[in-house]
Design a protein around this motif. Structure first.
Motif, PDB file in Angstrom:
ATOM      1  N   MET A  33      10.503  10.936   7.467  1.00  0.00           N
ATOM      2  CA  MET A  33       9.925  11.896   6.521  1.00  0.00           C
ATOM      3  C   MET A  33      10.565  13.265   6.669  1.00  0.00           C
TER       4      MET A  33
ATOM      5  N   ALA B  75      -1.666   4.907   7.843  1.00  0.00           N
ATOM      6  CA  ALA B  75      -1.494   6.180   8.540  1.00  0.00           C
ATOM      7  C   ALA B  75      -0.079   6.287   9.087  1.00  0.00           C
ATOM      8  N   LYS B  76       0.376   5.234   9.744  1.00  0.00           N
ATOM      9  CA  LYS B  76       1.703   5.293  10.354  1.00  0.00           C
ATOM     10  C   LYS B  76       2.773   5.452   9.281  1.00  0.00           C
TER      11      LYS B  76
ATOM     12  N   HIS C 158      -5.778  13.413   9.984  1.00  0.00           N
ATOM     13  CA  HIS C 158      -5.115  12.260  10.580  1.00  0.00           C
ATOM     14  C   HIS C 158      -6.115  11.348  11.279  1.00  0.00           C
TER      15      HIS C 158
ATOM     16  N   TRP D 117       4.067  11.081  -2.134  1.00  0.00           N
ATOM     17  CA  TRP D 117       5.429  11.449  -1.735  1.00  0.00           C
ATOM     18  C   TRP D 117       6.013  12.515  -2.647  1.00  0.00           C
TER      19      TRP D 117
ATOM     20  N   HIS E 207      10.265   6.421  14.178  1.00  0.00           N
ATOM     21  CA  HIS E 207       8.913   6.541  13.634  1.00  0.00           C
ATOM     22  C   HIS E 207       9.026   7.075  12.214  1.00  0.00           C
ATOM     23  N   PRO E 208       8.191   6.613  11.307  1.00  0.00           N
ATOM     24  CA  PRO E 208       8.254   7.095   9.924  1.00  0.00           C
ATOM     25  C   PRO E 208       8.262   8.617   9.824  1.00  0.00           C
ATOM     26  N   ARG E 209       7.559   9.258  10.778  1.00  0.00           N
ATOM     27  CA  ARG E 209       7.490  10.716  10.779  1.00  0.00           C
ATOM     28  C   ARG E 209       8.892  11.348  10.782  1.00  0.00           C
TER      29      ARG E 209
ATOM     30  N   LEU F  47      -2.054  13.059   2.620  1.00  0.00           N
ATOM     31  CA  LEU F  47      -1.917  12.535   3.978  1.00  0.00           C
ATOM     32  C   LEU F  47      -0.574  12.858   4.640  1.00  0.00           C
TER      33      LEU F  47
ATOM     34  N   SER G 256       2.526   6.861   6.625  1.00  0.00           N
ATOM     35  CA  SER G 256       2.460   8.186   6.008  1.00  0.00           C
ATOM     36  C   SER G 256       2.824   9.254   7.026  1.00  0.00           C
ATOM     37  N   GLY G 257       3.384   8.817   8.154  1.00  0.00           N
ATOM     38  CA  GLY G 257       3.891   9.781   9.112  1.00  0.00           C
ATOM     39  C   GLY G 257       2.917  10.224  10.183  1.00  0.00           C
ATOM     40  N   VAL G 258       1.764   9.602  10.240  1.00  0.00           N
ATOM     41  CA  VAL G 258       0.802   9.989  11.269  1.00  0.00           C
ATOM     42  C   VAL G 258       1.205   9.308  12.576  1.00  0.00           C
ATOM     43  N   ASN G 259       1.217  10.062  13.657  1.00  0.00           N
ATOM     44  CA  ASN G 259       1.508   9.458  14.941  1.00  0.00           C
ATOM     45  C   ASN G 259       0.215   8.845  15.475  1.00  0.00           C
ATOM     46  N   VAL G 260       0.078   7.565  15.215  1.00  0.00           N
ATOM     47  CA  VAL G 260      -1.182   6.887  15.524  1.00  0.00           C
ATOM     48  C   VAL G 260      -1.488   6.948  17.019  1.00  0.00           C
TER      49      VAL G 260
END
Ligand SMILES: Nc1ncnc2c1ncn2[C@@H]1O[C@H](COP(=O)(O)OP(=O)(O)OP(=O)(O)O)[C@@H](O)[C@H]1O
Ligand SMILES: Nc1ncnc2c1ncn2[C@@H]1O[C@H](COP(=O)(O)OP(=O)(O)OP(=O)(O)O)[C@@H](O)[C@H]1O
Ligand SMILES: [Mg+2]
Ligand SMILES: [Mg+2]
Lengths: 356, 322, 507, 322
Positions: free
Chosen positions: C335, B206-207, B195, C416, C330-332, C363, B209-213
């Motif tokens: 996901m 990054a964001k 990350h 994905w 948040h995208p997280r 990623l 793709s789910g990364v908590n920036v």
């Protein structure tokens, strides 16, 4: 108006009269309590912290007697411009005397001159300045270095390969010390100086430099160094652990004495010398300032230096194997960074430098 | 047709080897004595350890991108060295406590850096520079009473001494190798590391793709602080004493080591192996110039020129015209 | 003004692995408007940048008034009288409108200082060209950062016009203008034409092209595939030229039985009254296994819809996944609920260009591989996906920047696939992708929907929507203006609906 | 009227925040030191602040253009050592003039070297100027290995004691610098500078000679560093190769406090001038506030960090409200 008194004729105890502008410090002869200012441009060293702490301590004595007010301390890591600002602030605060540990040989000249012209007693501590009207208080750096250099030369029996680790090249104290070392070594033609490098007066650099030297010259006979770098250098020797320790010069810090004691446990024949470089010259300078402010007359014949304005303070203590225990006793209740010191008492100062 | 290319860490190591071999021919070099050569090489690597460890945190913040840099590393090293020194007081069983304190205090300072950078959007350069002043202030407050303490024998034994009298490999080097391995694990074998590279390259990607920036950015400054704290612990173990100016001399070389090691200063690419190589190169050059009896002026100029050459080789940015 | 003519012949332009132009041609003469047409990513903007000297060309030739020229910089092109309205705008947002317009050509006082007053006046004169079509607080001294998109676009146009160029390139200059502003621009274009300027007009709006252009030049995948007079061609033919596929892929519509079985699938996603800055109340229901197309002109809120669902931008309204109300911040979080987003701009939003293909694939998934990361598994999984996508690469460790555009896009989707989500949000995933790769995508999408995955698929390519989707909603100005399915799902209806003509089958 | 927003305010009057800060600082200082506006006090303060003010002006120009210059202190050192060695304590005013011009030439040359690497070779500004700072300080040490030398006291006194119309000389110098800046700001070049710093890509597309503009900022910075070097030499009257080193980071802090963002394209030169003065005043406040000696560094650094963070905090609060 600005004072027009020629500086060479200044009688510090009788400052020249000046106008009564509110911006000007009150400079006409006045009685106690006096205000004394300190200007120190470098705090990142134990020498300086000990110096400041002792100044505060000694001043308390005078405060109790009603002779001085609390010290006005300007102390921060700063450059020449910053120290000029410190000095200007001290003048603006109307101090009666300034003790300055200068950051530059000439950089403060004009500012100090200004202070002298205002009738302020200016004393450069620890390092000698060549400014008319500015007093110097300190040890004789050259003699100080010669003491240990001579010891080393004799220990080596007048011959062998050595290296030197100096402080900041060009720093006045370092220049004086290296001159002293050169003078001594000139008398021992069989002692060869293989290399000389700066340890920048700090332990880590001293340690690094010494490690380099030990790797390059595994059969070193001895080395001369000074102050804080000595601990680093000795640490490097201990780490390298050569069959035979080189003859080496140490320093007057409790940490060093303790290390020395420790080395002796493994190597009883280990020898070194520690010549104190006392931060106490500053409080001694404070005493001189107070007595001058009180109107006591300086015995000019006792002063040295280019302008005849230098108070030379004797080195308070030299530790060799003979009196190591004495040093360790002093260090018993002191922090490791404590430098063996000596502050002259009020009476000693009067006896040594003032007319009866 | 593939262009011949060489990875920066390898280039740095090759440079180090070439420099070292050349140094043998110098008047004060090791000459033909292989033992001296080994001793000298070992010594240089040993000296590089401390710079290398301090540059670890620097590597991380630089990889994290957005002009990441940690100018507070030097003062954190000093602070934690002093804290270690006063905590341990020569007792072996306080060493772990001191290590913990070093890490926590370093992490706290790094965390404050991170808060300013991620939430107040202060540029890392300015934030960590300001923090460096604050930490120096703390050091003076702590130190004015003339700190009293002592490192423990076990620290000296583990850090400053060789493995054993027969195996003259300094323990510091062994610690460094283990440390390097852990750094590799962190950067190349952990989610956090992946990350970290991601936010260094492209924070939007990054964001998405789910990364908590935000959290990653905060964590990296915190970690960098902790690593500088660890550096302080190691350095005091080596010097055995503390003093106020202990850490500052490591600061700029730590950035230079990262740059020489080929980590992209704009972030997103780099390695700790590179930084290790960079630390060795820098230490070697310094020590070479010392052996050559070069005056300080020449030393600095050579150091500057070396850096300039290294970044000219692999620090170019894209031009406006494509 | 003397006549001018410019021709670009056989232009080739590559960006790393991406071929933006393989055989681009364009001719333009004084007093005419040439429409440069093509699908997204077909190379229109690149062609503009070739003409105005911003990029170095890799092949081909530029002829100005019949003589070969090479522009070594934008300055050089500008000296020859070429000005451009950039699609991405060339404005410095922290400078004022006047400063931006006159940058490098500021009127000077005799003492060398910029004559602000003159500049303001000249700016006002320019703004007068569009007077009445923007708010009164757009003044010469307004900061560009404070402007709305349409106002910025006007400033960008005026900036180019202020050069009084011989050749003016308008790269999607109308995209963010409203109808009144477009009207005004067209009046101006007519005037400029009469003055003898040569104008290159890039737009996706057919209606505009037929109103204003004299000739056309069509780009498809970096190649000029047709040129001629507008009056000689119909809209339909033009669209055909733009979109005509080499018949690699036959869209296979789901058979009636499958479609009806699809109807029996449970509902996956329910969106009620979704509102963001650009969206004005969207209601959609998506079933499991449904491939829902989203159509409409560019910038009608399609992107916001996808980003809001994915938790990247805040929104009002209710979203339910399998009946459960969710609000991702948040995208997280999205996901975790098994959503995936393939963003529109792969370079800026989808990829880590300098990192390896492996890392790009993994990623979003690293957490799965524990600590220390089980690289063997990771590599195996990445390899499996790359094989499934028939990724053309030199190896998993090669940086993504070494891939061609289509292959890079495969990586964006592949990352994905590795997470096996229930729902895919696709933001124009075939933009700038070649035909073969597109065909592979279509197969993949069909497969995924057959496996029961729900797909929200925004595309600027109408053929794709019509050919692939079960149902298409068309967005216009932040609202759903039409829903097409079954028999009403034809390209004609789709285009009509996109243009805001809501006579499409409101089925 | 949403257009006249805080952002616009900060953009139009970048020195706005800095001036508020300065007024606050001046007020506090005045309370603590009532004679601070007296002619002598004012003069003695301003002559100390001037070198860093000049340096900040050069730094600001580089930062406006989107770069940063870590080598300014090195250039100051070069100038200082040239003057101290070539003019000497007993030099004539003519000699002084000659070497003032030589120094300015040296400053411009040093700046041009930076500019060459950054603008033409497209290296990263921060690490490039970091590398050249070694070159420059090394060169200064080469000219003057040991502190010493200087310029004649009479010349130094001209700088120290000239107060035309009762105002410090520094005011006039600042006045001239600001006038020149206002002139430059309103030429085409001024616009280029902001365009390049704000959006280099767009500037390039608009046919701004981006490379030359970038190059010129470093030359300007070299020139201003030379002036700063001359000023500090006049202030101290002596030579010291390290004299400029601590000034670099101060100049960057002054620029940021002055409202010029490190990201470039926003701010101006008046702000950094105000920022530099504010930093000096903060030092005075600390000095006159009789804070315990040991706390001074900490308090000062904390004040600076808060000053640096303040715009970020304000922004954060505003975001929260919206
Ligand atoms: N330190 C930073 N400096 C500059 N820009 C940043 C910084 N951190 C984040 N950004 C910007 O913010 C965006 C993504 O970061 P953001 O903070 O919104 O994500 P996040 O931390 O993952 O979200 P959340 O805070 O909701 O967990 C990117 O566009 C990036 O440009
Ligand atoms: N700077 C760049 N680097 C890499 N690839 C690029 C770059 N600019 C454009 N491309 C690629 O070149 C191709 C053509 O792009 P271009 O912008 O010319 O298309 P376009 O016809 O203008 O599309 P649109 O209608 O979306 O504006 C696309 O595949 C795009 O991804
Ligand atoms: Mg966030
Ligand atoms: Mg385009």
């Amino acid at each position: 108006g600005t004072p027009a008194t020629p500086t060479t004729a200044v009688q510090p105890t009788q400052p020249p009269q000046t106008g009564q502008q509110p911006t000007q410090p009150p400079v006409e002869s006045k009685g106690p309590p006096f205000t004394i200012g300190i200007s120190n441009p470098f705090i990142s060293s134990e020498y300086r912290t000990q110096m400041i702490a002792e100044l505060i301590e000694v001043n308390k004595e005078y405060m109790a007697k009603g002779l001085t007010t609390e010290l006005v301390i300007e102390s921060a890591d700063t450059d020449v411009a910053g120290q000029i600002q410190q000095l200007q602030n001290l003048m603006a605060k109307g101090v009666d005397a300034i003790l300055v540990n200068p950051s530059d040989v000439n950089g403060l000249n004009a500012t100090l001159q200004e202070a002298v012209n205002k009738g302020i007693i200016v004393i450069s501590v620890d390092q000698e300045l060549n400014v008319p009207g500015v007093y110097n208080v300190g040890i004789d750096q050259k003699e100080w270095a010669k003491t240990s250099a001579k010891w080393l030369a004799e220990k080596l029996g007048g011959k062998g390969n050595i290296v030197l680790i100096e402080g900041f090249p060009g720093h006045p104290a370092n220049v004086a010390r290296m001159e002293g070392v050169d003078e001594v070594l000139a008398q021992y033609p069989d002692i060869k100086v293989l290399a000389k490098d700066t340890g920048k007066w700090d332990e880590a650099t001293g340690q690094q430099v010494m490690s380099n030297f030990l790797a390059a010259y595994p059969n070193l006979d001895g080395y001369w160094t000074q102050d804080g770098m000595a601990i680093g250098a000795l640490q490097a020797v201990i780490a390298a652990n050569p069959a035979k320790f080189p003859a080496l010069v140490g320093e007057g810090r409790c940490q060093f004495l303790k290390l020395w004691e420790q080395v002796l446990k493994d190597r009883p024949d280990f020898e070194t010398i520690a010549v104190a470089n006392p931060p106490g010259v500053s409080p001694t300078g404070l005493r001189i300032a107070v007595n001058m402010l009180l109107g006591k007359q300086v015995d000019k014949s006792k002063l040295g230096g280019a302008n005849g304005l230098s108070f030379v303070i004797p080195v308070p203590i030299i530790i060799t194997k003979d009196n190591l225990q004495q040093g360790l006793d002093i260090c018993k209740d002191k922090p490791d960074a404590y430098l063996l010191d000596g502050i002259m008492t009020d009476q000693e100062v009067l006896d040594a430098f003032f007319l009866k | 047709m593939r262009k011949f290319s060489i990875s920066p860490p390898v280039a740095a190591i090759l440079l180090a080897i070439v420099l070292f071999l050349l140094s043998g021919f110098l008047p004060n070099g090791y000459g033909s004595d292989i033992n001296v050569a080994i001793a000298q090489a070992t010594n240089i690597v040993r000296l590089a350890v401390f710079l290398g460890v301090i540059a670890a945190g620097q590597t991380l913040v630089i990889i994290s991108g957005f002009e990441g840099i940690d100018l507070s590393a030097g003062s954190v090293v000093t602070l934690t060295a002093i804290l270690t020194y006063v905590t341990v007081k020569g007792e072996d069983d306080k060493v772990l406590l001191a290590l913990l304190i070093s890490l926590v205090v370093g992490a706290l300072i790094g965390f404050v850096n991170g808060l300013g950078i991620t939430f107040l959007k202060i540029s890392p350069f300015v934030m960590t520079l300001g923090m460096s002043g604050v930490v120096t202030g703390l050091i003076i407050i702590i130190n004015h009473g003339n700190v009293s303490g002592k490192v423990a024998p076990i620290m000296t034994r583990l850090i400053a001494r060789p493995l054993s009298p027969d195996i003259p490999i300094p323990n510091a080097i062994i610690i460094w190798i283990i440390f390097g391995f852990l750094m590799w694990l962190l950067l190349e074998r952990s989610t956090f590391g992946k990350h970290l590279f991601a936010i260094g390259v492209n924070r939007v990607t990054a964001k998405l793709s789910g990364v908590n920036v935000t959290a990653t950015n905060l964590a990296v400054y915190t970690l960098a602080g902790a690593l500088a704290g660890f550096g302080g612990f190691l350095v005091v173990g080596n010097t055995g004493v503390v003093f106020i100016a202990l850490g500052q001399p490591f600061l700029f070389p730590s950035i230079a080591a990262v740059a020489v090691g080929g980590t992209l200063l704009s972030g997103g690419k780099g390695s700790y192996w590179g930084t290790m190589a960079g630390a060795i190169v820098l230490t070697l050059i310094t020590s070479l110039l010392t052996t050559m009896q070069m005056p300080d002026s020449v030393r600095r100029m050579v150091l500057g020129a070396t850096l300039l050459v290294m970044i000219s080789i692999y620090g170019r940015q894209r031009g406006f015209r494509q | 003004m003397s006549g001018v003519s410019l021709s670009a012949r056989n232009i080739v332009k590559r960006y790393g692995g991406v071929v933006a132009l393989s055989d681009g041609n364009l001719d333009v003469h004084s007093g005419e408007v040439v429409a440069l047409i093509g699908a997204n990513g077909s190379g229109k903007s690149t062609m503009s940048k070739v003409i105005n000297g911003v990029v170095v060309l890799d092949g081909g030739q530029l002829l100005l008034d019949g003589k070969p020229v090479r522009f070594s910089s934008p300055q050089a092109a500008r000296k020859m009288g070429i000005a451009t309205v950039f699609q991405e705008l060339s404005l410095v947002s922290k400078m004022t409108v006047a400063d931006n317009i006159w940058l490098t050509r500021e009127p000077l006082k005799p003492n060398g200082m910029v004559d602000r007053k003159a500049m303001r006046e000249k700016t006002e004169a320019l703004l007068d060209l569009f007077s009445g079509t923007f708010k009164a607080d757009l003044k010469p001294d307004t900061l560009v950062s404070a402007l709305h998109p349409d106002e910025k676009q006007i400033v960008e146009i005026l900036k180019a016009v202020s050069l009084n160029p011989r050749i003016l390139i308008l790269d999607e200059a109308t995209a963010s203008l409203d109808s009144r502003q477009v009207e005004r621009l067209f009046e101006l274009v007519k005037r400029w034409k009469e003055e003898g300027k040569a104008i290159v007009f890039v737009s996706h709006r057919m209606e505009e092209i037929f109103r204003i252009a004299d000739r056309y030049s069509v780009l498809r995948n970096g190649k000029t595939v047709g040129e001629g007079h507008i009056k000689d061609i119909t809209e339909k033919e033009l669209i055909q030229l733009m979109t005509e596929k080499e018949k690699v892929f036959q869209f296979k519509k789901a058979s009636v039985e499958e479609e009806s079985s699809g109807l029996q699938q449970p509902v996956y996603l329910e969106i009620e009254n979704l509102t963001t800055e650009t969206l004005r109340g969207i209601d959609i229901t998506v079933k499991q296994g449904e491939l829902l197309g989203i159509g409409g002109l560019q910038g009608q809120g399609q992107r916001d819809l996808l980003l809001a669902l994915f938790g990247d931008i805040p929104y009002q309204g209710t979203v339910r996944i399998k009946g459960e109300v969710v609000k991702f911040k948040h995208p997280r979080q999205a996901m975790k609920k098994k959503l995936a987003l393939v963003p529109g701009d792969r370079a800026k939003e989808g990829l880590l260009y300098i990192r390896s293909i492996l890392e790009n694939f993994l990623l979003p998934s690293w957490q799965k591989y524990g600590f220390p990361l089980k690289m063997k598994h990771a590599r195996r999984d990445a390899l499996a996906v790359s094989e499934r996508l028939s990724l053309v690469m030199s190896g998993l460790m090669a940086p993504v920047s070494s891939l061609s555009g289509g292959n890079a896009q495969k990586v964006v989707i592949g990352k994905w696939l590795l997470r096996d989500p229930d729902c895919y949000l696709l933001d124009d995933p075939t933009k700038g992708v070649d035909v073969h790769t597109k065909a592979e995508f279509y197969t993949l999408l069909t497969e995924l929907s057959q496996q029961g995955k729900s797909i929200l698929f925004y595309s600027s390519d109408d053929d794709e929507l019509v050919g692939l989707c079960d149902r298409v909603i068309v967005l216009h100005d932040g609202k759903i203006c039409a829903e097409l399915k079954g028999a009403s799902l034809t390209k004609e209806n789709l285009i009509a609906a996109s243009m805001g003509v809501s006579n499409g089958g409101e089925a | 009227m949403k257009r006249f927003s805080w952002d616009e305010m900060m953009n139009r009057y970048p020195a706005f925040f800095a001036i508020i800060l300065l007024v606050v600082a001046l007020t506090i200082n005045f309370i603590l030191q009532p004679n601070m506006f007296a002619r002598d006090t004012l003069n003695s303060n301003m002559r100390v602040f001037l070198p860093i003010i000049l340096l900040s002006v050069g730094q600001a120009i580089v930062i406006l253009g989107g770069g940063i210059d870590i080598s300014v202190g090195g250039i100051v050192s070069i100038v200082n050592t040239i003057l101290a060695t070539q003019v000497g304590l007993n030099g004539s005013p003519e000699k002084m003039w000659t070497f003032v011009f030589v120094s300015i030439g040296a400053g411009i040359l040093a700046g041009a070297i930076n500019g060459f690497f950054i603008a033409f070779l497209r290296l990263q500004p921060i690490i490039t100027t970091y590398a050249t700072s070694f070159l420059y300080v090394g060169f200064a040490l080469f000219i003057l290995p040991n502190p010493g030398g200087g310029i004649p006291a009479e010349i130094a006194n001209v700088y120290r004691n000239t107060t035309p119309l009762g105002l410090p000389l520094a005011f006039y110098v600042i006045g001239v610098v600001l006038l020149v800046w206002m002139y430059i700001r309103s030429t085409r070049y001024g616009n280029y500078l902001y365009a390049v710093g704000g959006n280099a890509e767009a500037a390039y597309e608009t046919a701004v000679p981006v490379t030359w503009v970038l190059f010129s900022t470093y030359v300007a910075s070299g020139f201003m560093s030379a002036l700063a070097g001359i000023a500090i030499t006049m202030l101290s009257g002596s030579g010291n190769a390290e004299i400029g080193v601590p000034m670099t980071l101060t100049s960057i802090t002054a620029v940021v406090i002055g409202g010029t963002a490190l990201s470039g394209g926003v701010g101006g030169v008046a702000g950094p001038v105000v920022g530099a003065i504010t930093l000096g005043i903060i030092q005075n406040i600390i000095s006159f506030s009789r804070i315990d000696t040991w706390w001074e560094t900490f308090v000062k650094a904390s004040i600076i960090v808060v000053a640096l963070a303040a715009p970020g905090i304000i922004n954060l609060l505003r975001r929260k409200k919206v």
